[in-house]
Design a protein around this motif. Structure first.
Motif, PDB file in Angstrom:
ATOM      1  N   SER A  55       0.863  -1.228   0.170  1.00 35.44           N
ATOM      2  CA  SER A  55      -0.235   0.117  -0.039  1.00 35.44           C
ATOM      3  C   SER A  55       0.796   1.256  -0.241  1.00 35.44           C
ATOM      4  O   SER A  55       1.913   1.133   0.284  1.00 35.44           O
ATOM      5  CB  SER A  55      -0.946   0.178   1.281  1.00 35.44           C
ATOM      6  OG  SER A  55      -0.203   0.145   2.319  1.00 35.44           O
ATOM      7  N   LYS A  56       0.099   2.420  -0.169  1.00 35.00           N
ATOM      8  CA  LYS A  56       1.042   3.793  -0.284  1.00 35.00           C
ATOM      9  C   LYS A  56       1.382   3.841   1.209  1.00 35.00           C
ATOM     10  O   LYS A  56       2.601   4.293   1.218  1.00 35.00           O
ATOM     11  CB  LYS A  56       0.028   4.627  -0.650  1.00 35.00           C
ATOM     12  CG  LYS A  56      -0.834   4.576  -2.086  1.00 35.00           C
ATOM     13  CD  LYS A  56       0.046   4.121  -3.185  1.00 35.00           C
ATOM     14  CE  LYS A  56      -0.961   3.961  -4.381  1.00 35.00           C
ATOM     15  NZ  LYS A  56      -2.002   2.915  -4.311  1.00 35.00           N
ATOM     16  N   GLN A  69       5.300   5.184   2.331  1.00 33.32           N
ATOM     17  CA  GLN A  69       5.693   6.083   3.125  1.00 33.32           C
ATOM     18  C   GLN A  69       6.562   5.977   4.352  1.00 33.32           C
ATOM     19  O   GLN A  69       7.575   6.407   4.751  1.00 33.32           O
ATOM     20  CB  GLN A  69       4.581   6.959   3.541  1.00 33.32           C
ATOM     21  CG  GLN A  69       3.917   7.449   2.442  1.00 33.32           C
ATOM     22  CD  GLN A  69       2.475   8.407   2.548  1.00 33.32           C
ATOM     23  OE1 GLN A  69       1.789   7.700   3.461  1.00 33.32           O
ATOM     24  NE2 GLN A  69       2.418   9.632   2.205  1.00 33.32           N
ATOM     25  N   PHE A  81       2.828   8.095  -7.535  1.00 30.99           N
ATOM     26  CA  PHE A  81       2.627   7.240  -6.580  1.00 30.99           C
ATOM     27  C   PHE A  81       2.275   7.992  -5.353  1.00 30.99           C
ATOM     28  O   PHE A  81       1.560   7.675  -4.623  1.00 30.99           O
ATOM     29  CB  PHE A  81       3.850   6.220  -6.534  1.00 30.99           C
ATOM     30  CG  PHE A  81       3.679   5.005  -5.677  1.00 30.99           C
ATOM     31  CD1 PHE A  81       3.068   3.891  -5.994  1.00 30.99           C
ATOM     32  CD2 PHE A  81       3.674   5.274  -4.472  1.00 30.99           C
ATOM     33  CE1 PHE A  81       3.019   2.705  -5.078  1.00 30.99           C
ATOM     34  CE2 PHE A  81       3.698   4.263  -3.329  1.00 30.99           C
ATOM     35  CZ  PHE A  81       3.184   3.029  -4.002  1.00 30.99           C
ATOM     36  N   ALA A 115      -0.930   8.353  -2.811  1.00 30.69           N
ATOM     37  CA  ALA A 115      -0.702   8.272  -1.374  1.00 30.69           C
ATOM     38  C   ALA A 115      -1.417   9.196  -0.681  1.00 30.69           C
ATOM     39  O   ALA A 115      -2.317   9.104   0.429  1.00 30.69           O
ATOM     40  CB  ALA A 115       0.913   8.219  -0.971  1.00 30.69           C
ATOM     41  N   GLU A 127      -5.146   8.591  -0.835  1.00 27.80           N
ATOM     42  CA  GLU A 127      -5.225   7.568   0.115  1.00 27.80           C
ATOM     43  C   GLU A 127      -5.374   8.031   1.682  1.00 27.80           C
ATOM     44  O   GLU A 127      -6.236   7.574   2.146  1.00 27.80           O
ATOM     45  CB  GLU A 127      -4.187   6.528   0.043  1.00 27.80           C
ATOM     46  CG  GLU A 127      -4.739   5.361   0.651  1.00 27.80           C
ATOM     47  CD  GLU A 127      -3.583   4.054   0.707  1.00 27.80           C
ATOM     48  OE1 GLU A 127      -2.765   4.106   1.578  1.00 27.80           O
ATOM     49  OE2 GLU A 127      -3.415   3.376  -0.255  1.00 27.80           O
TER      50      GLU A 127
END
Length: 203
Positions: free
Chosen positions: A84-85, A89, A127, A131, A134
């Motif tokens: 996942s994003k 991170q 991307f 994020a 999201e």
């Protein structure tokens, strides 16, 4: 330029190696798991180490620390086709030199590796924008990074055992995450939880 590529899927590993070695100045060493990657990194000073997020031994981002230590601080980047994003991170926050989606084209992958070797941190701009979206999503904001990982796999129709294998967790832990997801999403079962996530445009 010497690149260490660690991925447990033979076809993916071979394809990425071919992408990179299409450049005359790049030599790629491949290994199938984290322990082999750490062993290789101790013996040879690679310009960059590329780690598959879901391969054996990684245990989430624990493997990142081990690889950085084994490589004496040389750049280590995380690769993934499913993370996942939020995980991307977290990887950057934990010291990764980059996050490379496996959906990247050959030229983009080469450019990303060169960027990292030059001392920069690399993540595709689109991307990171995704994020932010999201994180801003009302559903995503209620879920932890691990819950988002489990939910994404529910949306792919994976069974608890398969999710546990991908995330290197116990099956009982996945069952608890699924139960929590159903509660947070007001879903009767895992199938409805996946439908809610898909309808909301999370995955």
């Amino acid at each position: 330029m010497k690149v260490l590529l660690a991925d447990d899927h033979d076809l993916v590993r071979d394809a990425l190696k071919a992408y990179l070695e299409s450049e005359k100045d790049i030599v790629v060493t491949t290994v199938p798991n984290l322990s082999s990657a750490c062993e290789a990194a101790r013996k040879t000073l690679f310009d960059v180490v590329l780690l598959d997020y879901s391969m054996p031994g990684m245990n989430g981002l624990e493997g990142l620390d081990k690889a950085i230590e084994a490589g004496d601080g040389r750049p280590v980047a995380i690769m993934s086709g499913t993370a996942s994003k939020a995980v991307a991170q977290e990887a950057l926050a934990a010291g990764a030199a980059g996050f490379l989606p496996k959906t990247m084209g050959a030229k983009s992958l080469v450019n990303a590796v060169r960027f990292i070797v030059a001392g920069e941190t690399y993540v595709p701009v689109d991307f990171m924008n995704a994020a932010e979206i999201e994180r801003a999503h009302p559903i995503a904001s209620e879920l932890s990074g691990r819950e988002l990982e489990v939910l994404e796999r529910l949306c792919r129709g994976l069974a608890n055992k398969e999710i546990a294998r991908e995330l290197f967790l116990q099956e009982v832990t996945i069952k608890l995450h699924v139960k929590t997801l159903c509660r947070k999403l007001n879903a009767r079962n895992r199938t409805q939880a996946a439908l809610i996530a898909k309808d909301a445009g999370l995955f």
